[in-house]
Write a protein that holds these residues in place. Structure first.
Motif, PDB file in Angstrom:
ATOM      1  N   THR A 121       0.824  -1.207   0.000  1.00 50.58           N
ATOM      2  CA  THR A 121       0.000   0.000   0.000  1.00 50.58           C
ATOM      3  C   THR A 121       0.858   1.258   0.000  1.00 50.58           C
ATOM      4  O   THR A 121       1.841   1.360   0.720  1.00 50.58           O
ATOM      5  N   THR A 156      -2.503   2.152  -5.169  1.00 47.89           N
ATOM      6  CA  THR A 156      -3.461   1.706  -4.152  1.00 47.89           C
ATOM      7  C   THR A 156      -4.851   2.290  -4.339  1.00 47.89           C
ATOM      8  O   THR A 156      -5.853   1.597  -4.148  1.00 47.89           O
ATOM      9  N   ASP A 157      -4.931   3.552  -4.695  1.00 43.08           N
ATOM     10  CA  ASP A 157      -6.225   4.227  -4.714  1.00 43.08           C
ATOM     11  C   ASP A 157      -6.942   4.171  -6.053  1.00 43.08           C
ATOM     12  O   ASP A 157      -8.167   4.152  -6.095  1.00 43.08           O
ATOM     13  N   LYS A 178      -8.357  -2.408  -0.122  1.00 40.06           N
ATOM     14  CA  LYS A 178      -7.999  -1.097  -0.640  1.00 40.06           C
ATOM     15  C   LYS A 178      -8.765  -0.908  -1.956  1.00 40.06           C
ATOM     16  O   LYS A 178      -9.229  -1.867  -2.564  1.00 40.06           O
TER      17      LYS A 178
END
Length: 465
Positions: A121, A156-157, A178
């Motif tokens: 992450t 991650t996003d 996530k």
């Protein structure tokens, strides 16, 4: 609605970890939990097959050293290959607890099993091409492969692939999912996704993975109107409106009226088809307080008559579901023309026409659009996102690729209208409809057409009663 699984951004995950540390739990203790949880999954999947653990310089690499130590204690032939020195206090401690040798990642021999614990992450840039190629080669040569938290090279996003990413057998999400675990293209980088509990509090999360919703049969005293009356306003392409009407009729609603420009035959006789020659007829037929949901868009058309029919529906005062051509017509008028409180079901092209090229992940874009429009959004795709103006969101992943065929969007729109009529709750209706749509597709198997989904809907609903 059933308990859903939380989805966190990288920043939210860091904050959740800090909250754990604030209770007195040392950072290294959380690393031990993560490593132990991942090691258990590797043990159950691969047993005592020889294993190569790839460790990066940060805490993800520290997790890898814990995994290696614990599995060696179980008798697994484990080797560790690292990308340089460990650089964080916890990863240094984990490395010191590993009693075996540490190989160079570029010269390490392949193994039957491989664990990617290089970067997890928070990665903000792609791997060096030479390292990415090496990771892909070692993973391809393994029969069993595992990514710890996220495969190295994934944002991650957003779910973007920052560099070449191999296909893994299992991805072990640590503490919480996530965004990248559910968004494309990263969600296609593994065969199986498992979330390992490491004691992170996710109760404040507002974004969740869509899970099977509980549904309820009609009450003994219910009748066709109390169960929900739906109107589908058709237009130029009568078949699309008919398909949406059939879906609404199979959704659990009590009654469906198809207000059509042209009468067509076929389909359930229980659907009442009413011919409307123009917007005046549409308005007159919608002048019934018993309507609980009105769907406009499937097969509506883009001419002046379609515009007038849409406007008649929007001033009817009934809860609205807007799909397909209705969204294209509204896009030419701007966001302010979208009726507050509606449910919108755009695919990517329709979304961009309505809201422009918004920044951020698909989740960010959906939430911002829902806020601007004061509407519930089903931002469709293989990673559909349901977003509400209050910041709640659901992500549906793993839907059948066979849904990429004509008419399935009309079926979804009909389901949304039907479930809205049944429940009276816009967000709940969107979640229930999207899940039922995916479940019907799963049951239909391969190479189905949209009509085949209708056959599977009663069983899909029955599975949740």
């Amino acid at each position: 609605m059933s308990k859903a699984e939380a989805i966190l951004t990288a920043a939210q995950m860091r904050a959740a970890e800090q909250a754990v540390f604030a209770t007195g739990v040392p950072e290294y203790e959380l690393m031990e939990r993560a490593g132990a949880a991942a090691a258990e999954i590797v043990w159950r999947a691969g047993g005592k097959r020889d294993l190569l653990v790839l460790c990066g310089p940060g805490n993800n690499g520290g997790d890898g050293f814990v995994i290696a130590r614990l599995l060696r204690a179980r008798g697994v032939p484990v080797r560790v290959a690292a990308l340089g020195e460990s650089l964080t206090p916890s990863s240094l401690k984990a490395r010191a607890c590993w009693a075996g040798p540490v190989e160079d990642i570029f010269s390490a021999a392949p193994a039957t099993q491989i664990v990617d614990a290089l970067f997890g992450t928070g990665l903000s840039r792609g791997l060096d091409p030479v390292l990415a190629d090496r990771l892909c080669a070692l993973t391809a040569s393994a029969g069993f492969s595992y990514a710890v938290d996220l495969p190295s090279g994934v944002d991650t996003d957003s779910g973007a692939l920052l560099s070449a990413v191999p296909a893994f057998g299992i991805c072990v999400a640590l503490g919480a999912f996530k965004s990248a675990h559910l968004l494309q293209p990263s969600a296609n980088c593994w065969q199986r996704l498992i979330c390992a509990d490491i004691g992170i509090d996710v109760s404040a999360a507002t974004v969740h993975r869509l899970s099977p919703p509980p549904m309820f049969p009609p009450k003994p005293l219910d009748h066709k109107y109390s169960r929900g009356l739906v109107a589908v306003v058709g237009g130029e392409m009568a078949g699309a409106g008919q398909l949406a009407s059939h879906a609404a009729a199979h959704s659990g609603a009590g009654m469906v009226r198809h207000i059509a420009r042209d009468l067509v035959g076929g389909g359930p006789d229980a659907i009442i088809t009413q011919k409307a020659d123009g917007a005046g007829d549409v308005g007159r037929l919608l002048n019934d307080a018993r309507f609980k949901a009105v769907l406009v868009g499937p097969g509506l058309g883009l001419d002046q008559d379609a515009t007038a029919r849409l406007e008649a529906a929007m001033v009817s005062g009934h809860p609205l579901v807007l799909d397909a051509d209705a969204l294209t017509l509204l896009a030419g008028k701007g966001v302010d023309a979208i009726p507050a409180g509606a449910i919108l079901t755009p695919h990517e092209g329709e979304f961009v026409r309505l809201f422009g090229d918004l920044p951020g992940s698909k989740i960010d874009r959906a939430l911002e659009a829902a806020r601007r429009a004061d509407a519930i959004l089903i931002y469709k795709g293989s990673d559909s996102v349901i977003a509400a103006p209050d910041g709640r969101a659901m992500i549906a992943s793993g839907s059948s690729a066979w849904l990429s065929t004509a008419g399935t969007g009309d079926v979804l729109a009909g389901l949304v209208a039907g479930r809205l009529a049944v429940t009276g709750d816009r967000y709940r209706a969107a979640c229930e409809a999207l899940w039922l749509h995916g479940e019907a597709a799963r049951r239909a198997g391969a190479a189905f057409v949209a009509d085949d989904l209708l056959v599977e809907l009663p069983a899909a609903i029955a599975s949740r009663l």
